[in-house]
Design a protein around this motif. Sequence first.
Motif, PDB file in Angstrom:
ATOM      1  N   ALA A   1      40.200 -74.350  46.233  1.00 17.74           N
ATOM      2  CA  ALA A   1      39.258 -73.452  45.552  1.00 17.74           C
ATOM      3  C   ALA A   1      38.329 -74.212  44.606  1.00 17.74           C
ATOM      4  N   VAL A   2      37.163 -73.623  44.386  1.00 18.87           N
ATOM      5  CA  VAL A   2      36.185 -74.186  43.458  1.00 18.87           C
ATOM      6  C   VAL A   2      36.511 -73.729  42.038  1.00 18.87           C
ATOM      7  N   PRO A   3      36.024 -74.454  41.026  1.00 21.64           N
ATOM      8  CA  PRO A   3      36.351 -74.069  39.651  1.00 21.64           C
ATOM      9  C   PRO A   3      35.556 -72.883  39.112  1.00 21.64           C
ATOM     10  N   GLU A   4      34.580 -72.410  39.846  1.00 22.70           N
ATOM     11  CA  GLU A   4      33.778 -71.286  39.363  1.00 22.70           C
ATOM     12  C   GLU A   4      34.558 -69.969  39.428  1.00 22.70           C
ATOM     13  N   ASP A   5      34.229 -69.069  38.521  1.00 25.95           N
ATOM     14  CA  ASP A   5      34.805 -67.717  38.475  1.00 25.95           C
ATOM     15  C   ASP A   5      36.336 -67.718  38.485  1.00 25.95           C
ATOM     16  N   ARG A   6      36.923 -68.725  37.906  1.00 24.56           N
ATOM     17  CA  ARG A   6      38.382 -68.835  37.778  1.00 24.56           C
ATOM     18  C   ARG A   6      39.110 -68.891  39.114  1.00 24.56           C
ATOM     19  N   GLU A   7      38.390 -69.198  40.180  1.00 26.07           N
ATOM     20  CA  GLU A   7      39.035 -69.265  41.502  1.00 26.07           C
ATOM     21  C   GLU A   7      40.096 -70.358  41.557  1.00 26.07           C
ATOM     22  N   ALA A   8      39.814 -71.518  40.972  1.00 29.04           N
ATOM     23  CA  ALA A   8      40.795 -72.608  40.981  1.00 29.04           C
ATOM     24  C   ALA A   8      42.039 -72.229  40.185  1.00 29.04           C
ATOM     25  N   ASN A   9      41.855 -71.546  39.053  1.00 31.15           N
ATOM     26  CA  ASN A   9      43.007 -71.111  38.256  1.00 31.15           C
ATOM     27  C   ASN A   9      43.861 -70.122  39.039  1.00 31.15           C
ATOM     28  N   ALA A  10      43.223 -69.184  39.723  1.00 31.98           N
ATOM     29  CA  ALA A  10      43.968 -68.210  40.528  1.00 31.98           C
ATOM     30  C   ALA A  10      44.724 -68.915  41.654  1.00 31.98           C
ATOM     31  N   ALA A  11      44.091 -69.914  42.258  1.00 34.18           N
ATOM     32  CA  ALA A  11      44.762 -70.666  43.327  1.00 34.18           C
ATOM     33  C   ALA A  11      45.942 -71.454  42.773  1.00 34.18           C
ATOM     34  N   LEU A  12      45.801 -71.991  41.558  1.00 36.21           N
ATOM     35  CA  LEU A  12      46.903 -72.715  40.927  1.00 36.21           C
ATOM     36  C   LEU A  12      48.075 -71.780  40.657  1.00 36.21           C
ATOM     37  N   VAL A  13      47.798 -70.593  40.143  1.00 38.61           N
ATOM     38  CA  VAL A  13      48.857 -69.610  39.881  1.00 38.61           C
ATOM     39  C   VAL A  13      49.602 -69.286  41.173  1.00 38.61           C
ATOM     40  N   LYS A  14      48.864 -69.038  42.235  1.00 35.31           N
ATOM     41  CA  LYS A  14      49.491 -68.731  43.527  1.00 35.31           C
ATOM     42  C   LYS A  14      50.319 -69.908  44.036  1.00 35.31           C
ATOM     43  N   LEU A  15      49.785 -71.121  43.915  1.00 32.66           N
ATOM     44  CA  LEU A  15      50.487 -72.324  44.368  1.00 32.66           C
ATOM     45  C   LEU A  15      51.785 -72.513  43.597  1.00 32.66           C
ATOM     46  N   LEU A  16      51.720 -72.456  42.276  1.00 35.14           N
ATOM     47  CA  LEU A  16      52.922 -72.665  41.461  1.00 35.14           C
ATOM     48  C   LEU A  16      53.957 -71.576  41.703  1.00 35.14           C
TER      49      LEU A  16
END
Length: 104
Positions: free
Chosen positions: A45-60
Amino acid sequence: MSGWRTVSGGVRFQVRLTPKGGRDAVEGWNVSANGEPHLKARVRAVPEDREANAALVKLLAGVLGVGKSAVRIAAGQTARLKTVEISGDIRSLSERLEQLRTAK
Protein backbone atom coordinates in the motif's frame (compact mmCIF):
# COMPACT_ATOMS: atom_id res chain seq x y z
CA MET A 1 16.29 -7.32 25.15
CA SER A 2 13.01 -8.55 23.74
CA GLY A 3 12.04 -5.60 21.51
CA TRP A 4 8.59 -5.32 23.04
CA ARG A 5 7.24 -4.55 26.45
CA THR A 6 4.09 -5.56 28.17
CA VAL A 7 1.37 -3.00 28.79
CA SER A 8 -2.00 -3.38 30.40
CA GLY A 9 -3.74 -6.10 28.40
CA GLY A 10 -1.13 -6.56 25.69
CA VAL A 11 2.23 -5.59 24.25
CA ARG A 12 3.83 -2.47 22.77
CA PHE A 13 6.71 -2.25 20.30
CA GLN A 14 8.20 -0.21 17.47
CA VAL A 15 7.67 -1.04 13.80
CA ARG A 16 9.70 0.38 10.92
CA LEU A 17 7.27 0.38 8.00
CA THR A 18 8.22 0.50 4.34
CA PRO A 19 5.19 1.45 2.22
CA LYS A 20 5.13 0.57 -1.49
CA GLY A 21 7.38 -2.34 -0.51
CA GLY A 22 6.27 -4.72 -3.25
CA ARG A 23 4.71 -7.25 -0.88
CA ASP A 24 3.11 -7.47 2.54
CA ALA A 25 5.59 -9.07 4.92
CA VAL A 26 7.13 -8.93 8.38
CA GLU A 27 10.89 -9.23 8.02
CA GLY A 28 11.89 -9.85 11.62
CA TRP A 29 13.56 -7.77 14.30
CA ASN A 30 16.28 -5.22 13.70
CA VAL A 31 18.17 -2.65 15.77
CA SER A 32 18.28 0.99 14.69
CA ALA A 33 21.41 3.15 14.72
CA ASN A 34 20.48 4.43 18.20
CA GLY A 35 20.29 0.87 19.55
CA GLU A 36 16.49 0.61 19.75
CA PRO A 37 14.92 -2.66 18.56
CA HIS A 38 12.08 -2.57 16.07
CA LEU A 39 10.12 -4.96 13.90
CA LYS A 40 10.66 -4.47 10.18
CA ALA A 41 7.58 -4.64 7.98
CA ARG A 42 6.71 -3.77 4.40
CA VAL A 43 3.38 -3.35 2.68
CA ARG A 44 2.30 -2.88 -0.92
CA ALA A 45 0.00 0.00 0.00
CA VAL A 46 0.92 3.63 -0.55
CA PRO A 47 1.34 6.00 2.41
CA GLU A 48 -1.45 8.32 1.28
CA ASP A 49 -4.83 8.37 3.06
CA ARG A 50 -3.52 6.06 5.78
CA GLU A 51 -3.59 3.10 3.39
CA ALA A 52 -0.16 1.88 4.51
CA ASN A 53 -1.19 2.10 8.18
CA ALA A 54 -4.35 0.09 7.48
CA ALA A 55 -2.29 -2.50 5.61
CA LEU A 56 0.14 -2.69 8.55
CA VAL A 57 -2.73 -3.27 11.00
CA LYS A 58 -4.09 -6.07 8.81
CA LEU A 59 -0.62 -7.62 8.39
CA LEU A 60 0.19 -7.58 12.11
CA ALA A 61 -3.24 -8.94 13.03
CA GLY A 62 -2.71 -11.89 10.69
CA VAL A 63 0.86 -12.58 11.79
CA LEU A 64 0.05 -12.34 15.50
CA GLY A 65 -3.27 -14.18 15.33
CA VAL A 66 -5.47 -11.37 16.64
CA GLY A 67 -8.35 -9.38 15.21
CA LYS A 68 -7.65 -6.08 13.46
CA SER A 69 -9.42 -4.28 16.29
CA ALA A 70 -6.70 -5.53 18.68
CA VAL A 71 -3.99 -3.66 16.74
CA ARG A 72 -3.50 0.05 17.31
CA ILE A 73 -0.89 2.45 16.01
CA ALA A 74 -0.27 4.41 19.19
CA ALA A 75 2.28 6.87 17.79
CA GLY A 76 3.91 7.73 14.50
CA GLN A 77 0.83 7.80 12.27
CA THR A 78 2.75 9.66 9.54
CA ALA A 79 6.28 8.50 10.40
CA ARG A 80 8.14 5.47 9.12
CA LEU A 81 8.88 4.37 12.72
CA LYS A 82 5.62 3.65 14.52
CA THR A 83 4.70 2.57 18.02
CA VAL A 84 2.17 -0.25 17.92
CA GLU A 85 0.06 -1.71 20.71
CA ILE A 86 -1.53 -5.14 20.42
CA SER A 87 -4.26 -6.21 22.85
CA GLY A 88 -4.50 -9.85 23.80
CA ASP A 89 -2.92 -12.65 25.77
CA ILE A 90 0.56 -11.41 26.67
CA ARG A 91 2.13 -14.88 26.75
CA SER A 92 0.79 -15.82 23.32
CA LEU A 93 1.74 -12.47 21.80
CA SER A 94 5.24 -12.68 23.30
CA GLU A 95 5.72 -16.16 21.85
CA ARG A 96 4.66 -15.02 18.38
CA LEU A 97 6.88 -11.95 18.56
CA GLU A 98 9.80 -14.10 19.65
CA GLN A 99 9.24 -16.36 16.62
CA LEU A 100 9.65 -13.31 14.39
CA ARG A 101 13.32 -13.02 15.40
CA THR A 102 14.16 -15.49 12.66
CA ALA A 103 11.55 -14.32 10.11
CA LYS A 104 12.79 -13.46 6.64
